[in-house]
Write an enzyme that holds these catalytic residues in place. Structure first.
Site, short mmCIF file in Angstrom:
data_model
loop_
_atom_site.label_atom_id
_atom_site.label_comp_id
_atom_site.label_asym_id
_atom_site.label_seq_id
_atom_site.Cartn_x
_atom_site.Cartn_y
_atom_site.Cartn_z
N TRP A 218 -9.80 -44.57 2.52
CA TRP A 218 -10.93 -44.15 3.54
C TRP A 218 -11.76 -44.80 3.19
O TRP A 218 -12.82 -45.67 4.08
CB TRP A 218 -11.68 -43.21 2.76
CG TRP A 218 -13.32 -42.75 3.18
CD1 TRP A 218 -13.28 -41.56 4.54
CD2 TRP A 218 -14.22 -43.19 2.70
NE1 TRP A 218 -15.01 -41.76 4.76
CE2 TRP A 218 -15.26 -42.68 3.50
CE3 TRP A 218 -14.43 -43.99 1.78
CZ2 TRP A 218 -16.59 -43.06 3.86
CZ3 TRP A 218 -15.74 -44.27 1.19
CH2 TRP A 218 -17.14 -44.40 2.03
N HIS A 219 -11.97 -46.08 2.02
CA HIS A 219 -12.67 -47.50 1.91
C HIS A 219 -12.21 -48.47 2.49
O HIS A 219 -12.88 -49.44 3.01
CB HIS A 219 -12.96 -47.62 0.31
CG HIS A 219 -12.66 -46.72 -0.83
ND1 HIS A 219 -13.25 -45.48 -1.02
CD2 HIS A 219 -14.94 -46.80 -1.07
CE1 HIS A 219 -13.84 -44.79 -2.07
NE2 HIS A 219 -15.03 -45.98 -1.67
N GLY A 220 -10.81 -48.33 2.74
CA GLY A 220 -10.55 -49.72 4.08
C GLY A 220 -8.98 -49.74 3.96
O GLY A 220 -8.01 -49.18 3.71
#
Length: 491
Positions: free
Chosen positions: A330-332
């Site tokens: 989700w962060h990248g």
């Protein structure tokens, strides 16, 4: 429009005056329309081309939630839920992970065929919409809550659009639940002197965290060490790792403070998002303190639906690992983020296994209270301090993979730390002091912070103004030539 710029200050001042003027002379409904328009304007300042995306996503979720609430057939309800999840994750997947997917497909093809890996520019998404990870999760959670029967479908289309687009949380959170925000838009807006003082205090604290601590650590230590670790001693590289832990906390919690303070000045209260995470005595405790809105979202909408801890221990470890792997992704769109999630999933599984082993060895009849009071206070304090120290260093180890662009760079940093060299010409006392303040502020007793906040809120307006003026002078002196973007804006 960064929160740490004069442009945002001018924008917010205009919104503040316009919002409360409408409340006084026109009523609450025109104020809602005004806030929606300025929120869309705020988003358009980043990239106006994606305004139809956030509008269309919000509209579809609003209509599907109402349809789900009216529908009585389980299969039809489930089909509509699947549709909204597929739509939201489809938007998120395409704009955020399409390039990642085609790059890995090209690399796999090159591995199998021996041909060079290349991806044409025509197949790439040039720039993902800012904040898409945040507003997608918020809107999707609304439909899921309606499907579960935990929330009635909202009647006001306007208020729902504002819930998704409300500018203080639009770009980088916190991830506000519909049950927390929608009822506030239904009530008559109000702002007391105490709430106004608290909002100003939070904005000032957030700016100090960002401009004085985070940006200075990033520019004078962290960025340099992570770019060329081979040019620094082991002690300096280790300081750079500690510096990144301090930087990302001060940066994101500072942003959150500004967001919460800005919303509060507009009569809206957001939930708490950080609680001194580096005081955590294990990884489970860390995730109860770090990015609370994300960790609780992952728990409620991913970990528990997967089965949570209701099955076997092996199934629980699997659920923890899946949750954290997806949390990392989700962060990248990078394998570094996935590996960061893997490290936290592994750490959470080990923490749970250790806790279960301790419980099994506990004497029969000894409850939680007995375990908590076993041993002398002097024996418990060093043990807890050791747990806090170990947890902090494991989190810092994982932050390395979160920060670096490649695994080879992470290996280089770890190898440089392994040289055990201690010369430190790049660690001047001022920089060490900033790092110390950023980290040791976690251990300031909560009551002292509450006293400082209470004293500011209770102070007369001229005193508040003088204090804010001094803060503004300090921010001006500490600020770099160009505003440094917030770390979490990229997510």
């Amino acid at each position: 429009m960064l929160f740490n710029t004069l442009r945002y200050a001018e924008f917010f001042a205009a919104v503040f005056v316009g919002s409360w003027a409408l409340v006084r002379y026109a009523g609450a409904w025109p104020r809602l329309v005004f806030l929606l328009l300025v929120s869309y304007g705020f988003y358009a300042a980043w990239d106006w081309r994606y305004l139809p995306l956030i509008f269309a996503s919000s509209t579809v979720d609003f209509l599907l939630a109402r349809a789900i609430a009216r529908e009585e057939r389980p299969r039809a309800r489930r089909a509509m839920l699947i549709a909204t999840v597929a739509l939201n994750l489809g938007f998120l997947g395409f704009f955020k992970y399409w390039n990642f997917a085609i790059e890995n497909a090209a690399a796999l093809r090159a591995l199998l065929t021996g041909e060079p890996a290349s991806v044409g520019h025509a197949f790439r998404v040039l720039l993902p919409p800012v904040g898409i990870s945040f507003f997608t999760f918020e809107s999707m959670s609304y439909v899921v809550d309606v499907y579960r029967g935990e929330l009635p479908p909202h009647k006001s289309y306007l208020r729902y659009l504002l819930f998704v687009a409300f500018f203080p949380h639009l770009v980088a959170g916190p991830i506000v639940r519909p049950r927390d925000l929608l009822p506030q838009f239904e009530r008559a807006p109000s702002l007391t002197l105490e709430e106004g003082g608290e909002g100003l205090f939070l904005v000032a604290i957030g700016l100090v965290k960002k401009v004085v601590l985070s940006d200075q650590l990033a520019l004078n230590l962290v960025d340099r060490v992570f770019e060329r670790p081979e040019n620094y001693s082991a002690l300096e590289v280790l300081a750079g790792v500690y510096g990144y832990a301090a930087q990302i906390y001060c940066d994101f919690s500072g942003y959150t403070d500004i967001a919460i303070g800005s919303a509060l000045l507009l009569g809206v209260r957001f939930p708490k998002n950080f609680d001194a995470p580096y005081k955590a005595h294990n990884l489970a405790d860390f995730w109860r303190r770090w990015h609370i809105s994300l960790s609780t979202w992952l728990r409620d909408y991913l970990y528990i639906p997967l089965g949570g801890n209701r099955g076997s221990e092996l199934a629980t470890y699997r659920n923890l690992m899946i949750t954290m792997l997806l949390g990392g992704l989700w962060h990248g769109a990078s394998w570094n983020f996935v590996f960061w999630g893997f490290l936290h999933g592994l750490g959470l599984a080990v923490t749970r296994a250790f806790q279960r082993a301790v419980q099994r060895r506990r004497p029969v009849g000894e409850g939680e209270r007995g375990a908590a009071t076993a041993g002398s206070p002097l024996s418990r304090v060093p043990l807890r301090a050791l747990c806090v120290l170990l947890t902090f260093h494991y989190v810092c180890f994982a932050w390395i993979f979160f920060r670096v662009p490649t695994f080879s760079q992470a290996v280089l940093i770890l190898r440089q730390i392994g040289t055990l060299t201690t010369f430190h010409p790049n660690l001047p006392p001022v920089l060490v002091a900033l790092l110390g303040v950023a980290l040791l502020s976690h251990y300031v007793p909560e009551r002292l912070y509450e006293r400082a906040r209470g004293a500011f809120i209770a102070a007369p307006a001229p005193v508040q103004g003088a204090l804010l003026f001094l803060v503004a002078i300090g921010l001006h002196e500490a600020a770099s030539a160009a505003a440094v973007p917030f770390v979490y804006f990229q997510f």
